[in-house]
Design a protein around this motif. Structure first.
Motif, PDB file in Angstrom:
ATOM      1  N   LEU A  88       0.830  -1.201   0.000  1.00  0.00           N
ATOM      2  CA  LEU A  88       0.000   0.000   0.000  1.00  0.00           C
ATOM      3  C   LEU A  88       0.866   1.254   0.000  1.00  0.00           C
ATOM      4  N   LEU A  89       1.905   1.268   0.802  1.00  0.00           N
ATOM      5  CA  LEU A  89       2.811   2.413   0.856  1.00  0.00           C
ATOM      6  C   LEU A  89       3.480   2.657  -0.498  1.00  0.00           C
ATOM      7  N   LEU A  90       3.932   1.590  -1.144  1.00  0.00           N
ATOM      8  CA  LEU A  90       4.559   1.737  -2.460  1.00  0.00           C
ATOM      9  C   LEU A  90       3.562   2.236  -3.503  1.00  0.00           C
ATOM     10  N   ILE A  91       2.343   1.733  -3.457  1.00  0.00           N
ATOM     11  CA  ILE A  91       1.312   2.179  -4.406  1.00  0.00           C
ATOM     12  C   ILE A  91       0.998   3.643  -4.171  1.00  0.00           C
ATOM     13  N   ALA A  92       0.812   4.008  -2.916  1.00  0.00           N
ATOM     14  CA  ALA A  92       0.496   5.407  -2.594  1.00  0.00           C
ATOM     15  C   ALA A  92       1.617   6.338  -3.044  1.00  0.00           C
ATOM     16  N   GLY A  93       2.859   5.913  -2.839  1.00  0.00           N
ATOM     17  CA  GLY A  93       3.984   6.728  -3.286  1.00  0.00           C
ATOM     18  C   GLY A  93       4.053   6.849  -4.797  1.00  0.00           C
ATOM     19  N   ALA A  94       3.658   5.793  -5.480  1.00  0.00           N
ATOM     20  CA  ALA A  94       3.741   5.769  -6.941  1.00  0.00           C
ATOM     21  C   ALA A  94       2.632   6.583  -7.597  1.00  0.00           C
ATOM     22  N   ILE A  95       1.426   6.542  -7.039  1.00  0.00           N
ATOM     23  CA  ILE A  95       0.306   7.231  -7.703  1.00  0.00           C
ATOM     24  C   ILE A  95      -0.324   8.316  -6.846  1.00  0.00           C
ATOM     25  N   GLY A  96       0.296   8.616  -5.728  1.00  0.00           N
ATOM     26  CA  GLY A  96      -0.276   9.570  -4.781  1.00  0.00           C
ATOM     27  C   GLY A  96      -0.623  10.932  -5.350  1.00  0.00           C
ATOM     28  N   SER A  97       0.106  11.393  -6.340  1.00  0.00           N
ATOM     29  CA  SER A  97      -0.148  12.722  -6.879  1.00  0.00           C
ATOM     30  C   SER A  97      -1.135  12.705  -8.046  1.00  0.00           C
ATOM     31  N   VAL A  98      -1.626  11.549  -8.420  1.00  0.00           N
ATOM     32  CA  VAL A  98      -2.587  11.440  -9.527  1.00  0.00           C
ATOM     33  C   VAL A  98      -3.984  11.480  -8.914  1.00  0.00           C
TER      34      VAL A  98
END
Length: 101
Positions: free
Chosen positions: A68-78
Motif C-alpha cells: 500500500l505504501l509503495l502504491i500510494a507513493g507511486a500514484i499519490g499525486s494522480v
C-alpha cells in the motif's frame, strides 16, 4: 488476543473479498488512465502483488501495508486515482494494525 477469521459466502474471508474488489477497481482505473507517469510500473506491480496475496486467502498485514505504501507513493499525486487508492487503503486497514516494534 488473536483476530477471529470471519467467513462469508463460500467460506472466503469478507476482508479478502473487499481487498480483491478494491484492487481490481484500482487496476482497471490505472490501466485506463491516459497519462503515463514515472512510477506507474511500481504501482502496477504492487497491485498485482496485493491481488496475489488476496488470492492466497491469508495475506500478511505487514506485507499488505508495504505494498500500500509503495502504491500510494507511486500514484499519490494522480488525483483521478485517489478514490480507488482510498478504497484499497480502507480494505487493507480491515486486516488490522501491524505489530508494534
Amino acid at each position: 488476543m488473536g483476530q477471529k477469521r470471519v467467513t462469508g459466502r463460500g467460506g472466503e474471508d469478507p476482508r479478502v473479498t473487499g481487498l480483491r474488489t478494491a484492487v481490481s477497481r484500482l487496476r482497471r482505473e490505472l490501466a485506463g488512465h491516459p497519462v503515463d507517469f514515472p512510477d506507474r510500473g511500481i504501482a502496477e506491480d504492487e497491485l498485482a502483488a496485493l491481488d496475489a496475496m488476496a488470492v492466497s486467502g491469508a495475506p500478511e498485514t505487514p506485507r499488505l501495508r508495504r505494498s500500500l505504501l509503495l502504491i500510494a507513493g507511486a500514484i499519490g499525486s494522480v488525483s483521478a486515482l485517489a478514490p480507488g487508492l482510498r478504497d484499497v487503503r480502507n480494505a487493507v486497514d480491515l486486516f488490522g494494525e501491524p505489530p508494534r516494534r
